[in-house]
Write a protein that holds these residues in place. Structure first.
Motif, PDB file in Angstrom:
ATOM      1  N   ARG A 194       8.455   4.660 -50.294  1.00 45.67           N
ATOM      2  CA  ARG A 194       7.691   3.610 -49.562  1.00 45.67           C
ATOM      3  C   ARG A 194       7.022   2.580 -50.210  1.00 45.67           C
ATOM      4  N   SER A 209      12.853   7.955 -49.349  1.00 50.14           N
ATOM      5  CA  SER A 209      11.749   8.136 -48.280  1.00 50.14           C
ATOM      6  C   SER A 209      12.350   7.868 -46.882  1.00 50.14           C
ATOM      7  N   SER A 210      11.837   8.529 -45.961  1.00 48.56           N
ATOM      8  CA  SER A 210      12.441   8.354 -44.599  1.00 48.56           C
ATOM      9  C   SER A 210      11.931   6.938 -43.988  1.00 48.56           C
ATOM     10  N   ASP A 211      10.630   6.347 -44.636  1.00 46.95           N
ATOM     11  CA  ASP A 211      10.313   5.263 -43.981  1.00 46.95           C
ATOM     12  C   ASP A 211      10.260   4.300 -45.112  1.00 46.95           C
ATOM     13  N   SER A 232       7.769  -0.172 -44.577  1.00 47.35           N
ATOM     14  CA  SER A 232       6.946   0.174 -43.558  1.00 47.35           C
ATOM     15  C   SER A 232       7.425   0.409 -42.113  1.00 47.35           C
ATOM     16  N   PRO A 278       9.650   3.016 -39.716  1.00 47.49           N
ATOM     17  CA  PRO A 278       9.776   4.354 -39.639  1.00 47.49           C
ATOM     18  C   PRO A 278      11.449   4.672 -39.374  1.00 47.49           C
ATOM     19  N   GLY A 279      11.977   5.479 -40.113  1.00 51.80           N
ATOM     20  CA  GLY A 279      13.426   5.946 -40.059  1.00 51.80           C
ATOM     21  C   GLY A 279      14.401   5.117 -40.667  1.00 51.80           C
ATOM     22  N   THR A 280      14.014   3.998 -41.461  1.00 48.46           N
ATOM     23  CA  THR A 280      14.915   3.334 -42.089  1.00 48.46           C
ATOM     24  C   THR A 280      15.488   3.870 -43.366  1.00 48.46           C
ATOM     25  N   LEU A 304       9.902  13.280 -46.445  1.00 49.04           N
ATOM     26  CA  LEU A 304       9.449  13.129 -44.739  1.00 49.04           C
ATOM     27  C   LEU A 304       7.667  13.271 -44.868  1.00 49.04           C
ATOM     28  N   ASN A 305       7.595  12.058 -44.195  1.00 45.41           N
ATOM     29  CA  ASN A 305       6.030  12.169 -44.169  1.00 45.41           C
ATOM     30  C   ASN A 305       5.597  13.356 -43.212  1.00 45.41           C
ATOM     31  N   CYS A 306       6.132  13.561 -42.313  1.00 46.30           N
ATOM     32  CA  CYS A 306       5.851  14.817 -41.280  1.00 46.30           C
ATOM     33  C   CYS A 306       7.145  15.456 -40.908  1.00 46.30           C
ATOM     34  N   SER A 333      13.031  15.242 -37.325  1.00 43.67           N
ATOM     35  CA  SER A 333      13.421  14.559 -38.715  1.00 43.67           C
ATOM     36  C   SER A 333      14.121  15.232 -39.665  1.00 43.67           C
TER      37      SER A 333
END
Length: 240
Positions: A18, A61-63, A66, A68-70, A91-93, A98
């Motif tokens: 990210r 990174s999932s995000d 900036s 989310p999910g990209t 994953l952030n969470c 997710s």
């Protein structure tokens, strides 16, 4: 744009994070602990880099940017164009949604940012050796989700591996959480025969245990229904 690169090592890892600071920390941890060449990359450059050089693992990174999910979309593109490259999702969470989305996007592993750098190095090492990897919380989250996902139709289509009718039956029961004994009772077979059918199905599908079987079916878009409330619950990580 390439930001960090070390000398040539045994295997190549690209990190699309990210931001450059967190990506650099991950790259430094891998270079320090693993026998690899780790570098960070902008998401816009990833597919071009994969097209011109051999890469073993991509960490995404999932995000990204900036949004989310990209990262899941990028992972899907990587897996579709370069299926030989192993993808690890950051994953952030680690929610059930997710984690499942990550594996369905083609990830070989999911790693939560709450875990330590030593665990991250262990994740990369295991993925490089061909394992599917998830931390304890991510695995529990995933298995909890499986309890509420519909029973798979395992009838082969297209170029999918061909299972015999009996193998399909055994796999379907196994995917619903039934033990070998319960499957044997349902199909009037011995437990030894059920185990043999499972091992044959595992070999055809390229998995080695029930957890990987569930990953295989979920990643390929099969849906699951929960087992009956009276069904025994299998120890997915131990029983064949």
């Amino acid at each position: 744009m390439k930001l960090v690169q070390s000398g040539t090592q045994n295997y190549q890892v690209l990190i699309v994070d990210r931001d450059s600071m967190s990506g650099d920390l991950l790259a430094m941890a891998l270079r320090r602990v693993c026998d690899c060449d780790a570098m960070i990359l902008d998401c816009a450059d990833l597919l071009r880099e994969l097209a011109i050089r051999k890469i073993d693992i991509v960490v995404i990174s999932s995000d990204l940017n900036s949004i989310p999910g990209t990262g899941f979309d990028l992972a899907y593109k990587v897996n579709s164009i370069h299926p030989e490259v192993f993808v690890v999702m950051l994953l952030n969470c680690a929610t059930s949604e997710s984690v499942i989305t990550a594996f369905r996007s083609g990830a070989r592993a999911v790693f939560s940012r709450q875990h330590s750098m030593s665990e991250f190095a262990d994740c990369i090492d295991r993925v490089k050796r061909g394992f599917i990897w998830a931390g304890r919380e991510e695995t529990n989250s995933l298995l909890e989700a499986f309890k509420n996902i519909p029973a798979p139709s395992v009838t082969p289509t297209g170029d999918a591996p061909t299972l015999s009718a009996r193998e399909q039956q055994v796999v379907q029961y196994a995917a619903k959480g039934k033990t070998n004994r319960a499957i044997a009772n349902e199909l009037a077979l011995s437990e030894h025969t059920v185990k043999n059918y499972l091992f044959r199905a595992f070999e055809k599908l390229g998995v080695s245990n029930r957890v990987e079987l569930l990953f295989y079916l979920t990643i390929r878009g099969h849906s699951f229904a929960p087992a009956d409330s009276n069904d025994p619950v299998a120890d997915l990580s131990l029983e064949a």
